[in-house]
Design an enzyme around this catalytic site. Structure first.
Site, PDB file in Angstrom:
ATOM      1  N   ARG A 674       0.871  -1.175   0.000  1.00 19.24           N
ATOM      2  CA  ARG A 674       0.000   0.000   0.000  1.00 19.24           C
ATOM      3  C   ARG A 674       0.905   1.221   0.000  1.00 19.24           C
ATOM      4  O   ARG A 674       1.071   1.904   1.009  1.00 19.24           O
ATOM      5  CB  ARG A 674      -0.933  -0.010   1.210  1.00 19.24           C
ATOM      6  N   ARG A 730       6.222  -7.808  12.914  1.00 20.65           N
ATOM      7  CA  ARG A 730       6.035  -6.513  13.579  1.00 20.65           C
ATOM      8  C   ARG A 730       6.855  -6.438  14.869  1.00 20.65           C
ATOM      9  O   ARG A 730       7.322  -5.360  15.257  1.00 20.65           O
ATOM     10  CB  ARG A 730       4.554  -6.307  13.902  1.00 20.65           C
ATOM     11  N   ASP A 747       0.267   1.217   9.003  1.00 17.62           N
ATOM     12  CA  ASP A 747       0.523   2.181   7.926  1.00 17.62           C
ATOM     13  C   ASP A 747      -0.686   3.069   7.635  1.00 17.62           C
ATOM     14  O   ASP A 747      -0.562   4.067   6.920  1.00 17.62           O
ATOM     15  CB  ASP A 747       0.959   1.456   6.649  1.00 17.62           C
ATOM     16  N   ASP A 835      -1.495  -8.679  17.876  1.00 16.04           N
ATOM     17  CA  ASP A 835      -1.650  -7.680  18.926  1.00 16.04           C
ATOM     18  C   ASP A 835      -2.215  -8.301  20.192  1.00 16.04           C
ATOM     19  O   ASP A 835      -1.814  -7.947  21.306  1.00 16.04           O
ATOM     20  CB  ASP A 835      -2.537  -6.544  18.434  1.00 16.04           C
TER      21      ASP A 835
END
Length: 921
Positions: A674, A730, A747, A835
């Protein structure tokens, strides 16, 4: 004649002969007369015309005047004349305006010239001041270096002196039982800077290698290949390791043969100093082949020791190796809740006095020892436990006779009953598991007791050890009283009362600590071998090898595009974000306690409840918790809490707060194909204070476009290439991350600079927790009896999404290298839940909930393409993840909180003398 004149006129004034008649006529008139006539005409004709015109203008009838001026601009009554008049008036007005502007500009130019002159003078003065400041700084730095040279002389690593191949022998102690490190270990082979090299003998090169249990030998070899301390160079080794068990009974060598083979090892050097003999046990059938063998100065690590054999602080009691070639299955491990189970305690065993074992020779040796045998409390134990069972006050299960043939055991030891799976099923139903030590107190530990301890910790039954003389595995570095109850046998009548008096919170804490010990030091062959080496390394005060960092493979990219300024990001009005950071990017202070930590606090990495300091036997990291003052090195010294002159403290605008005066953070941004969204997000970071660098984790196998121009935001942008598309990337501890603080951000996250700065300031006050913006919580689904993930707006939360959150780099190491692999595999399978996994990890370690800052619940940028979280299956997968993570941890580690951090004064304009506090609500 008239006809001839008429004819000339018709011919254009041409007469006979083709000449004009005027010329012929003029030739007949004298030239003087012609000149006179012309003169009269030129003089009198204008005079007559002037007189005539003047006479007309003087007429009485004004209306008959033709050439005189007319009243009321009657001349403009003609249409085109009126247009010309209007144009003339407009041009006149414009000329007047331009003239006014010209005069105004001339005035401004004059003022600006004066300002330019003033600025030039100011610049000259500033240059002089700057030069003076540089001189002062240079002198100060010079003085500082002189003081540092005087007070802290520069130290370099000592030169390592390798010992000779044939070390000079030194006298043996009076008996092998008196061996300790100071008289049986050669420290000269293990300098502090050596890195603790370990040489492992290949057992197949020696005759006893063919007698070893194949599974144990295979597991040991696999562990050795991956251990960071193992070296192939025996000449520089600090410790030499040889595996001698578990041996198979029919083909086991005799003690004399085994002793001869050990003494013939190439680096034994007559007495075996700096050698470690490992005898692992996979079954409860104990084989103590080493008891009647002279091991010299070699250390022994095994699961069975007699008091006459065990040398405290020198030998090592190890746990049995049950899972030799397999990882534990977390799905089969019972949860840690409910706290209380069906049975208050249970015990199954049978005592066989006459059972033959490999220690029969020991009995003849011990009979020669003077003194009476110690009292045997086993009969009293049997009577008391049966009475508790018959009283029906609590459900207990005690069996002192095996239904099937009992396992082999040592004399005076309680043999195990049944198969391992049957024993585990009973322990899953038991709150406590009784472990009765052998009746012979001179047997300090046996493989049978170690096996009972292993199985109890594995399924969450709290061990109750009857017999305080026992030496539990790794007892000199683990505080067993935090995970087990060790009770003297004479207190058997008080055991029931004691077990009933323990609160549920204490029970859960002990069960959780026992699970941690089992996972870290008992569960696999790699853990057992690493723990044994870590004990020796800690005893001789050699620092642990630094845990590895992920090497960042940078993707080349072009930068130079001037980053635009987003008014929503950079324009904070009159909001003061704190002191302006004008220095270039700098890293957090390096870890400087490698050579002092083991000497100052030997227990720090081994004991207490699971926490950031107690996770792995060779974890060298030391995150700075809020309650600690931190030594920053290089002259910064300690900064006590509440600094400032006169107790007034620092103003909000003058300091970041906390106990680390200078600090920056690193942005880690995960992205996947992206580019436009990514570029916009990077541009929004332009001008962000205290930003060290940006690490863009490029999670796609397809490289960025070659013509993509990356923005210049004033700090380095490192684009890292990953091996595979994984959300776990990550949290990899990239070597390019040089700060303790990490801002993990998606992002497409849309955060203002003041929000980021506020989160950073809050994290500095709670460095051991996740501090972020989007909050979520978990809930118990009563109809389905399972956990649910919930993202609805709520005053209560238990998670903070790492799509916009601060955390310590320490947790990146734990997530990538220490957290169970099953969790990371689940993240890769669903491409989701990373997460949630990080929140589980931090809450499990700290037993604290995360901190949410500001009231924002979402942070996505408007107009960005939809992310994975918009998929319909996203929430269903997160439900599954939470329930799976609970099974892996054995309980729900997430904690609820209604605490949210907002600043009373962060966005409020108050007088300067009223802004000295930074309050949270």
């Amino acid at each position: 004649e008239l006809m001839s004149g008429y004819t000339m006129l018709r011919n254009g004034g041409v007469g006979n002969g083709g000449q004009p008649w005027v010329l012929r006529w003029s030739s007949r008139i004298p030239l003087t007369w012609l000149s006179f006539v012309l003169f009269i005409i030129l003089i009198f004709l204008p005079l007559i015309a002037h007189y005539y015109l003047t006479t007309i203008d003087d007429a009485d009838d004004a209306g008959k005047r033709i050439f005189g001026p007319r009243a009321g601009n009657e001349l403009c009554e003609v249409k085109h004349v009126q247009d010309l008049c209007r144009i003339r008036e407009s041009v006149s007005e414009e000329l007047l305006q331009l003239e006014a502007k010209r005069q105004e500009l001339n005035s401004e130019i004059a003022k600006l010239n004066l300002k330019i002159e003033a600025c030039k003078k100011s610049i000259e003065n500033a240059k002089q001041d700057l030069l003076q400041l540089k001189n002062v700084i240079s002198q100060t730095e010079h003085s500082y270096k002189e003081l540092m040279a005087q007070n802290q002389p520069k130290l370099s690593l000592p030169i390592r002196l390798l010992p000779d191949k044939d070390d000079a022998t030194f006298p043996l102690p009076k008996s092998n039982r008196n061996c300790r490190l100071h008289n049986c270990f050669d420290y000269s082979r293990c300098p502090l800077t050596s890195g603790f090299p370990v040489y492992v003998y290949n057992s197949d090169d020696y005759p006893f290698g063919s007698s070893l249990d194949p599974l144990i030998k295979q597991a040991f070899e696999a562990t050795v290949r991956t251990n960071v301390y193992v070296t192939d160079n025996a000449n520089i080794a600090c410790v030499y390791v040889i595996l001698v068990g578990e041996m198979q009974e029919p083909v086991a060598p005799k003690p004399a043969e085994l002793e001869q083979q050990l003494h013939s090892l190439p680096y034994w050097r007559t007495d075996g100093h700096n050698h470690l003999i490992i005898n692992l046990s996979r079954k409860s059938e104990t084989q103590n082949f080493i008891y009647n063998i002279s091991t010299g100065r070699a250390m022994v690590a095994q699961s069975t020791f007699y008091d006459a054999q065990y040398r405290p602080g020198f030998d090592i009691v190890v746990s049995p190796l049950v899972h030799a070639m397999s990882e534990p299955n977390f799905l089969e491990i019972p949860p840690q809740v409910p706290v209380k189970r069906k049975y208050l305690f249970s015990f199954q065993g049978e005592k066989i006095e006459s059972l033959r074992s490999s220690l029969q020779e020991v009995r003849s040796f011990e009979e020669e020892i003077e003194g009476n045998a110690p009292a045997d409390y086993d009969d009293r134990i049997i009577t008391t436990l049966k009475a508790v069972q018959d009283s029906k006050l609590d459900f207990v299960l005690v069996e002192f006779t095996c239904k099937n043939q009992p396992k082999a055991s040592l004399p005076t030891e309680w043999a195990l009953c049944g198969e391992r799976d049957d024993r585990l099923e009973l322990l899953k139903l038991s709150t406590f598991a009784l472990i009765i030590t052998p009746g012979d107190t001179r047997l300090v530990i046996s493989a049978g007791c170690a096996m009972r301890l292993f199985e109890a910790l594995e399924v969450g039954a709290i061990p109750v050890v009857l017999g305080e003389q026992v030496q539990l595995p790794y007892n000199d570095v683990i505080r067993w009283n935090e995970a087990a109850l060790i009770i003297p046998k004479p207190r058997i009548t008080e055991v029931h009362f004691l077990l009933r008096s323990i609160s549920d919170n204490d029970l859960l804490a002990m069960r959780r600590q026992g699970r941690f010990l089992w996972e870290t030091y008992f569960s696999t062959s790699d853990n057992v071998f690493s723990t044994v080496l870590a004990i020796i390394r800690t005893r001789i005060q050699i620092p642990a090898a630094p845990i590895r960092e992920e090497t960042a493979v940078e993707i080349p990219h072009r930068s130079g595009k001037a980053a635009g300024t987003d008014p929503n990001m950079a324009d904070n009005g009159d909001l003061d974000l704190g002191p302006v950071e004008t220095e270039p990017p700098y890293a957090s202070p390096k870890y400087l306690r490698n050579f002092t930590l083991t000497a100052m606090d030997i227990y720090r990495n081994w004991n207490s409840a699971p926490g950031p300091f107690h996770l792995f036997p060779y974890t060298p990291f030391d995150p700075v918790l809020p309650s600690e003052a931190k030594f920053l090195g290089s002259g910064t010294g300690f900064r006590p809490i509440g600094g400032g002159a006169g107790g007034s403290g620092k103003e909000f605008q003058a300091a970041l707060g906390g106990n680390v005066p200078r600090e920056q953070f690193t942005v880690v941004m995960l992205t996947y194909e992206r580019e436009e969204v990514l570029m916009n997000s990077l541009e929004r970071l332009n001008g962000l204070p205290y930003l060290n660098k940006v690490v863009v984790v490029w999670n796609s196998p397809k490289l960025p476009s070659e013509d993509l121009l990356w923005p210049d935001i004033g700090v380095p942008i490192m684009v890292v290439r990953t091996e595979k598309n994984s959300l776990n990337n990550r949290f990899l501890p990239w070597d390019e991350i040089e700060t303790e603080a990490i801002l993990s951000i998606d992002d497409d996250a849309h955060l203002r600079h003041d929000e980021i700065m506020f989160g950073f300031r809050v994290w500095r006050e709670a460095r051991d927790r996740i501090v972020g913006f989007p909050g979520r919580y978990h809930a118990w689904d009563i109809p389905h009896q399972s956990w649910l993930y919930n993202s609805n707006y709520s005053c209560e939360l238990s998670m903070v999404l790492t799509g916009a959150a601060f955390f310590h780099k320490y947790y990146a190491y734990l997530y990538s290298y220490v957290m169970p692999q099953a969790i990371r595999d689940m993240v890769d399978e669903y491409i989701n839940c990373e997460d949630i996994a990080m929140n589980f990890l931090v809450s499990h370690l700290t037993r604290k909930p995360p901190i949410k800052v500001t009231s924002r619940w979402t942070f996505r940028c408007p107009g960005c393409p939809q992310a994975l979280s918009h998929d319909d299956s996203h929430f269903h997968e997160r439900h599954k993840c939470i329930n799976f993570f609970v099974k892996v941890y054995g309980y729900m580690p997430l904690l609820y909180t209604q605490f949210r951090v907002d600043s009373v004064l962060f966005k409020t304009r108050l007088p300067h003398d009223k802004t000295k506090c930074f309050k949270f609500i």
